[in-house]
Design a protein around this motif. Structure first.
Motif, mmCIF file in Angstrom:
data_model
loop_
_atom_site.group_PDB
_atom_site.id
_atom_site.type_symbol
_atom_site.label_atom_id
_atom_site.label_comp_id
_atom_site.label_asym_id
_atom_site.label_seq_id
_atom_site.Cartn_x
_atom_site.Cartn_y
_atom_site.Cartn_z
ATOM 1 N N VAL A 160 15.939 36.081 51.822
ATOM 2 C CA VAL A 160 17.276 36.005 51.238
ATOM 3 C C VAL A 160 17.227 35.030 50.068
ATOM 4 O O VAL A 160 16.660 33.939 50.189
ATOM 5 N N ALA A 188 19.629 33.426 46.541
ATOM 6 C CA ALA A 188 20.971 33.246 45.990
ATOM 7 C C ALA A 188 20.937 33.426 44.476
ATOM 8 O O ALA A 188 20.166 32.763 43.782
ATOM 9 N N ALA A 206 22.119 36.967 48.756
ATOM 10 C CA ALA A 206 22.812 36.468 49.947
ATOM 11 C C ALA A 206 23.964 37.360 50.404
ATOM 12 O O ALA A 206 24.110 37.643 51.595
#
Length: 231
Positions: free
Chosen positions: A31, A33, A61
């Motif tokens: 994941v 961002a 995310a």
């Protein structure tokens, strides 16, 4: 493949399940961002980056949260890995692991795991008997192992609220794969057993996931990666 702001990543797939053999690919999932200000422009950032050598998939995310809230088995395993399989763990990644049970809902887990298992079965069924080239037999055996794993892990998650990534008896899975590679119909009793078990067992999960927990985590991510121009 270089992607900034990775929050959590680790080794998934056959290696994590304990089903890898010599020559198996090592799969990674993570994941990341996106910079918060980039989400407000005319062209938003890519939500997923997929690369090979090594095989890596990274979801932004928000996309990962949507997948997890939908019960997606591949997304969900990232937050249930044994500690030694994580390659990147940040404080926000640890927070995500901490809210993993809040992301679960009985209906969505049942639909997702049984749905993916049924897809695997239909692939197997379309291939018929075992009269096929060796490489196709190998792929068929692999799909059969994943069918069995999805059924077992999905029922465990549905009934206990916990997910064990590594399978208990790898040899049993390999033997099942070989039986199905020889005759695809051998997979039907197993799928039927788990379809009945999902219907009979009581779930430990709430009917729907707690989206507020994912929303709060995502807002912390956006705040953390907000870098106003000039600051």
């Amino acid at each position: 493949m270089t992607v900034p702001n990775v929050l959590l990543s680790g080794i998934v797939g056959s290696t994590a399940y304990g089903l890898a053999h010599e020559g198996s690919d090592i799969d990674r999932l993570g994941v990341f961002a996106a910079p918060t200000e980039a989400l407000h422009g005319l062209h938003t950032p890519k939500e997923s980056h997929v690369g090979t050598a090594p095989d890596t998939t990274l979801h932004e995310a928000a996309k990962w949260c949507r997948l997890a809230l939908g019960g997606n088995p591949t997304a969900m395993e990232l937050v249930w890995l044994p500690d030694e399989l994580y390659e990147v763990r940040t404080p926000l990644g640890d927070e995500l692991i901490g809210i993993r049970t809040s992301l679960l809902g009985a209906q969505r887990v049942r639909a997702a795991y049984l749905g993916y298992a049924t897809q695997q079965f239909r692939r197997l069924e379309a291939r018929g008997d075992g009269s096929r080239p060796a490489d196709l037999r190998g792929r068929t055996a692999k799909h059969a192992r994943h069918l069995k794993r999805l059924c077992h892990q999905g029922l465990e998650l549905y009934t206990t609220g916990q997910l064990t990534i590594r399978v208990e008896d790898p040899e049993e899975y390999h033997a099942f794969g070989e039986r199905v590679a020889a005759d695809a119909s051998a997979a039907r009793p197993l799928l039927s057993h788990y379809e009945a078990a999902f219907g009979e067992r009581r779930s430990a999960l709430p009917e729907r996931p707690e989206e507020a927990a994912a929303e709060a985590w995502l807002r912390r991510v956006r705040e953390h990666f907000y870098r106003p121009e000039g600051r």
